[in-house]
Scaffold this motif. Structure first.
Motif, PDB file in Angstrom:
ATOM      1  N   ASP A  75      27.283   3.095  22.092  1.00  0.00           N
ATOM      2  CA  ASP A  75      26.922   4.461  22.459  1.00  0.00           C
ATOM      3  C   ASP A  75      27.331   4.666  23.915  1.00  0.00           C
ATOM      4  O   ASP A  75      26.703   4.099  24.820  1.00  0.00           O
ATOM      5  CB  ASP A  75      25.428   4.684  22.266  1.00  0.00           C
ATOM      6  N   GLY A  76      28.378   5.411  24.127  1.00  0.00           N
ATOM      7  CA  GLY A  76      28.864   5.639  25.485  1.00  0.00           C
ATOM      8  C   GLY A  76      29.300   4.341  26.125  1.00  0.00           C
ATOM      9  O   GLY A  76      30.176   3.648  25.611  1.00  0.00           O
ATOM     10  N   ASP A  77      28.656   3.974  27.230  1.00  0.00           N
ATOM     11  CA  ASP A  77      29.027   2.758  27.959  1.00  0.00           C
ATOM     12  C   ASP A  77      28.233   1.531  27.523  1.00  0.00           C
ATOM     13  O   ASP A  77      28.340   0.476  28.132  1.00  0.00           O
ATOM     14  CB  ASP A  77      28.858   2.970  29.462  1.00  0.00           C
ATOM     15  N   THR A  78      27.443   1.650  26.456  1.00  0.00           N
ATOM     16  CA  THR A  78      26.548   0.572  26.040  1.00  0.00           C
ATOM     17  C   THR A  78      26.932   0.029  24.676  1.00  0.00           C
ATOM     18  O   THR A  78      27.151   0.793  23.733  1.00  0.00           O
ATOM     19  CB  THR A  78      25.091   1.078  25.998  1.00  0.00           C
ATOM     20  N   GLY A  79      26.997  -1.297  24.586  1.00  0.00           N
ATOM     21  CA  GLY A  79      27.255  -1.969  23.320  1.00  0.00           C
ATOM     22  C   GLY A  79      26.132  -2.939  23.010  1.00  0.00           C
ATOM     23  O   GLY A  79      25.508  -3.505  23.905  1.00  0.00           O
ATOM     24  N   VAL A  80      25.868  -3.122  21.707  1.00  0.00           N
ATOM     25  CA  VAL A  80      24.857  -4.065  21.237  1.00  0.00           C
ATOM     26  C   VAL A  80      25.512  -4.938  20.174  1.00  0.00           C
ATOM     27  O   VAL A  80      26.198  -4.427  19.283  1.00  0.00           O
ATOM     28  CB  VAL A  80      23.629  -3.339  20.632  1.00  0.00           C
ATOM     29  N   ALA A  81      25.298  -6.249  20.276  1.00  0.00           N
ATOM     30  CA  ALA A  81      25.903  -7.174  19.325  1.00  0.00           C
ATOM     31  C   ALA A  81      24.889  -8.238  18.909  1.00  0.00           C
ATOM     32  O   ALA A  81      24.014  -8.618  19.693  1.00  0.00           O
ATOM     33  CB  ALA A  81      27.127  -7.845  19.926  1.00  0.00           C
TER      34      ALA A  81
END
Length: 127
Positions: A75-81
């Protein structure tokens, strides 16, 4: 950022972990990046401090491990893995992590937070 860019950054992170020294950190983290090793841990801030932590946490670039990754969201500048890591052959240590990464426009990480879970950790009911 998109999923492919986040996956590429994680691949670069893994490659840096497998590379002697810590010079590669400057290509994946900003100079003032924060790196939190757990949700309740104080962040390690700045490349020199991250490099010291990095070297103290790993056995060295020849450390045997297998890492699998699933990018969950961007989401925008944020990633989750979701990151699964098994250390050793045979595996002597295993972790299931969630990584939350915030990136700058040039693709380097400015904020890294991991939520590590080991198989022996138990969750409790909140009620």
């Amino acid at each position: 950022m998109d999923r492919e860019q986040v996956a590429g950054w994680i691949a670069a992170y893994e490659q840096a972990w497998r590379t002697p020294g810590s010079a590669a950190l400057a290509s994946i983290f900003t100079a003032d990046a924060s790196y939190r090793q757990g949700p309740y841990r104080e962040p390690v801030v700045g490349l020199p401090a991250i490099a010291r932590m990095w070297e103290s946490e790993r056995e060295g670039p020849d450390e045997v491990f297998e890492m699998t990754v699933e990018v969950i969201a961007v989401d925008g500048d944020t990633g989750v893995a979701r990151v699964h890591v098994r250390y050793g052959d045979p595996a002597a240590q295993e972790w299931q992590d969630l990584w939350i990464m915030r990136f700058t426009e040039d693709g380097r990480c400015r904020s890294f937070e991991e939520w590590p879970f080991a198989p022996e950790q138990r969750t409790t009911d909140a009620g």
